[in-house]
Enzyme design. Sequence first.
Site, PDB file in Angstrom:
ATOM      1  N   GLU A 250     -14.324  80.330 -96.012  1.00 14.55           N
ATOM      2  CA  GLU A 250     -14.939  81.504 -96.596  1.00 14.55           C
ATOM      3  C   GLU A 250     -13.635  82.717 -96.740  1.00 14.55           C
ATOM      4  O   GLU A 250     -13.050  83.120 -98.061  1.00 14.55           O
ATOM      5  CB  GLU A 250     -16.046  81.812 -97.130  1.00 14.55           C
ATOM      6  CG  GLU A 250     -16.881  80.618 -97.422  1.00 14.55           C
ATOM      7  CD  GLU A 250     -17.716  79.831 -96.393  1.00 14.55           C
ATOM      8  OE1 GLU A 250     -17.069  80.187 -94.709  1.00 14.55           O
ATOM      9  OE2 GLU A 250     -18.680  80.061 -96.000  1.00 14.55           O
TER      10      GLU A 250
ATOM     11  N   HIS B 240     -14.175  82.228 -90.526  1.00 14.34           N
ATOM     12  CA  HIS B 240     -14.600  80.759 -91.648  1.00 14.34           C
ATOM     13  C   HIS B 240     -13.861  80.132 -92.552  1.00 14.34           C
ATOM     14  O   HIS B 240     -12.966  81.736 -93.193  1.00 14.34           O
ATOM     15  CB  HIS B 240     -15.933  81.229 -91.910  1.00 14.34           C
ATOM     16  CG  HIS B 240     -17.083  81.204 -90.638  1.00 14.34           C
ATOM     17  ND1 HIS B 240     -18.454  81.885 -91.286  1.00 14.34           N
ATOM     18  CD2 HIS B 240     -17.238  81.994 -89.770  1.00 14.34           C
ATOM     19  CE1 HIS B 240     -19.226  81.976 -89.924  1.00 14.34           C
ATOM     20  NE2 HIS B 240     -18.387  82.372 -89.137  1.00 14.34           N
TER      21      HIS B 240
ATOM     22  N   CYS C 161     -20.527  85.822 -94.734  1.00 11.75           N
ATOM     23  CA  CYS C 161     -19.513  85.281 -96.078  1.00 11.75           C
ATOM     24  C   CYS C 161     -19.755  85.279 -97.208  1.00 11.75           C
ATOM     25  O   CYS C 161     -19.344  85.964 -98.102  1.00 11.75           O
ATOM     26  CB  CYS C 161     -19.560  83.291 -95.629  1.00 11.75           C
ATOM     27  SG  CYS C 161     -18.064  83.152 -94.423  1.00 11.75           S
TER      28      CYS C 161
ATOM     29  N   CYS D 143     -22.705  81.242 -94.617  1.00 14.14           N
ATOM     30  CA  CYS D 143     -23.454  82.289 -94.192  1.00 14.14           C
ATOM     31  C   CYS D 143     -23.608  83.600 -94.287  1.00 14.14           C
ATOM     32  O   CYS D 143     -23.297  84.109 -95.476  1.00 14.14           O
ATOM     33  CB  CYS D 143     -22.850  82.457 -92.665  1.00 14.14           C
ATOM     34  SG  CYS D 143     -21.359  83.425 -92.230  1.00 14.14           S
TER      35      CYS D 143
END
Length: 153
Positions: A58, A56, A89, A86
């Site tokens: 992040e 992701h 993260c 999410c």
Amino acid sequence: MTGTPDDLRFMRLALDLARAAAAAGEVPVGAVLVQDGGVIGEGGNRLVAAADPTAHAEIVALRDAAARAGAARLPGSTLYVTLEPCLMCLGAMIHARIARLVHAAWDPKVGATKLFASVPVGFQGLNHRFEIAGGLLADESAELLRAFFRARR
């Protein structure tokens, strides 16, 4: 959220990274990690390119910053991300010891900031907290996501 001029500048950088992710066929999410007024890490979604479900934006930005700093902890930093993070993260942000999260669009499916904020102070399973501000340039980020998925249909 209206944000400071610096908040707007860094979120616009994150939006540029989200656009680059979209151009590469990834869901358009971008992230920028800032410390002492300078960018120390950045990333866009790379799940497809890396064949990695943890890639992701992040996580990519946190990994970039940790590699540059030579340290897993990034105290005093602010993470700007174009979509509400999410749980995975948010967990990485806890471990990195960031000071602040600023996100753009809300994610009604897997966004977890409300869950994170609802954990009682003193809960032993959560050893670090950080400030969360959401909604900065949310409309622009949400439209980028909608356009990406419209084009896929």
